[in-house]
Write a protein that holds these residues in place. Structure first.
Motif, PDB file in Angstrom:
ATOM      1  N   TYR A  32      -0.770  15.195  -0.572  1.00 40.75           N
ATOM      2  CA  TYR A  32      -0.512  13.788  -0.239  1.00 40.75           C
ATOM      3  C   TYR A  32       0.711  13.679   0.655  1.00 40.75           C
ATOM      4  N   ARG A  33       0.647  12.733   1.571  1.00 39.80           N
ATOM      5  CA  ARG A  33       1.814  12.376   2.394  1.00 39.80           C
ATOM      6  C   ARG A  33       2.244  10.952   2.069  1.00 39.80           C
ATOM      7  N   GLY A  34       3.481  10.605   2.434  1.00 41.97           N
ATOM      8  CA  GLY A  34       3.942   9.216   2.346  1.00 41.97           C
ATOM      9  C   GLY A  34       4.087   8.693   0.938  1.00 41.97           C
ATOM     10  N   MET A  35       4.312   9.559  -0.041  1.00 45.00           N
ATOM     11  CA  MET A  35       4.471   9.100  -1.428  1.00 45.00           C
ATOM     12  C   MET A  35       5.841   8.439  -1.598  1.00 45.00           C
ATOM     13  N   THR A  36       5.873   7.368  -2.391  1.00 44.17           N
ATOM     14  CA  THR A  36       7.151   6.701  -2.682  1.00 44.17           C
ATOM     15  C   THR A  36       7.312   6.563  -4.195  1.00 44.17           C
ATOM     16  N   ASP A  37       8.516   6.182  -4.599  1.00 44.60           N
ATOM     17  CA  ASP A  37       8.828   6.032  -6.026  1.00 44.60           C
ATOM     18  C   ASP A  37       8.222   4.722  -6.527  1.00 44.60           C
ATOM     19  N   ARG A  38       7.073   4.813  -7.170  1.00 40.57           N
ATOM     20  CA  ARG A  38       6.421   3.612  -7.700  1.00 40.57           C
ATOM     21  C   ARG A  38       6.428   3.618  -9.230  1.00 40.57           C
ATOM     22  N   VAL A  39       7.365   4.367  -9.810  1.00 41.29           N
ATOM     23  CA  VAL A  39       7.512   4.384 -11.272  1.00 41.29           C
ATOM     24  C   VAL A  39       8.807   3.684 -11.689  1.00 41.29           C
ATOM     25  N   PHE A  40       9.939   4.091 -11.116  1.00 41.68           N
ATOM     26  CA  PHE A  40      11.208   3.431 -11.432  1.00 41.68           C
ATOM     27  C   PHE A  40      11.783   2.669 -10.235  1.00 41.68           C
TER      28      PHE A  40
END
Ligand code: ZN
Length: 355
Positions: A35-43
């Motif tokens: 995967y590319r372009g992952m961001t922090d979508r948990v905290f």
């Protein structure tokens, strides 16, 4: 809590990134893009976009580039130290009855001295299906009552949520925790806590009878060096218990980049069963035994559904659609039949008695 997603334009400091030339587990230089372009979508606190790679050598997945050890605290500004304790017992007949049944089961199987106990209550959890007694075994981390006064180190102990459980099972529990606030909370429970982290613990050789690592190894920059350090501080014949997300799980296949277990950029390495065994082998642990995994994937599925829908994955479970609940039931059945597809990997490894 402000749930605004970090602005993708807000980059991780350039000088705080490092490039890997090879897999951090097996040193294979080959890699395949996941995967590319992952961001922090948990905290919702870590800046930057991340790329996850699959290693064809051992089967793990890893971030590259990734935050350096010096700058990784940027990703933990809103991170909570997980508390695995079941919380206070809610007054009421049924909750006390359930507690008494649970206590008798843990007494019978792990020698845990918790009260009250319901005589013969140890047989009742089986009536609820395999998930409940299995969950209790995971909760006590298979720490069977030792013959003598034994000491266990909980790496990444957080606020000491495991202290009472280990104590009830007859163990003295020490903790290793780099976060000073969490370490202080654990000390208030009466726990001895060292404020350091793997692989530089500063602890003496052959100090511990057991080491537990609950959702720790995926956060480490150099998992093999960390495991070598664990081996050093374990006594010969000592045991290491590990639980970590399984990159080859049903949930990862179903939710893909939205799977809760990925958690970029805090999770630097995601293990498969083979890659975790490879890391333990390189660190000199033998044998490595896969333990029964949890049959309760609903929490991870619910969080993954929220991530996919742009919602807070730490919110209440009440708004989760029924189809996700059925998916979790189906995944639990499939995990029961083939545990290598479970949401987590759970292993027990031993330090050989001979060098
Ligand atoms: Zn590898």
């Amino acid at each position: 809590m402000n749930l605004k997603e970090p602005n993708p334009c807000q980059a991780w400091p350039q000088e705080g990134l490092e490039d890997l030339e090879a897999c951090p587990v097996c040193e294979d230089p080959r890699r395949e893009l996941l995967y590319r372009g992952m961001t922090d979508r948990v905290f919702f606190c870590a800046p930057g976009q991340w790329t996850l790679w699959h290693c064809p050598g051992c089967g793990c997945a890893y971030l590259n580039p990734r935050p350096t050890e010096k700058t990784i605290p940027l990703a933990y500004r809103r991170y909570y130290t997980h508390d695995i304790s079941p919380g206070p017992v809610v007054p009421g007949f049924y909750s006390r009855l359930k507690q008494a049944i649970t206590n008798d089961y843990l007494w019978a199987h792990y020698g845990a001295e918790s009260r009250p106990r319901l005589p013969l209550g140890r047989f009742l959890p089986y009536l609820l299906g395999p998930a409940y007694p299995r969950g209790l075994g995971i909760w006590v981390r298979r720490l069977e009552r030792p013959m003598k006064d034994a000491v266990c180190l909980d790496v990444g102990c957080g606020n000491g949520g495991f202290f009472d459980v280990a104590h009830a099972c007859g163990w003295r529990l020490h903790g290793l925790e780099p976060d000073p606030r969490a370490a202080s909370a654990a000390r208030r429970r009466g726990m001895t806590v060292y404020e350091s982290a793997l692989p530089r613990t500063g602890l003496r050789d052959e100090t511990y009878d057991a080491v537990t690592m609950s959702h720790v190894i995926e956060h480490l920059h150099d998992p093999v060096s960390a495991l070598q350090e664990v081996r050093r501080i374990l006594k010969p014949g000592g045991t290491l218990w590990i639980v970590t997300p399984n990159v080859e799980s049903i949930g990862h296949r179903r939710f893909g980049v939205n799977w809760r277990g990925l958690e970029p950029p805090r999770h630097l390495v995601l293990f498969s069963g083979a890659s975790l065994a490879e890391a333990l082998d390189r660190a000199g642990f033998w044998p490595v035994v896969a333990l029964p995994v949890s049959l309760r994937p609903f929490g991870l599925f619910a969080a993954s559904h929220c991530i996919a829908a742009g919602l807070d994955p730490n919110g209440p479970a009440s708004r989760i659609p029924q189809r996700i609940r059925w998916l979790a039931v189906s995944a639990a059945l499939r995990t029961w039949l083939s545990p290598e597809q479970g949401e987590e990997l759970l292993v027990l490894a031993r330090k050989p008695t001979q060098p």
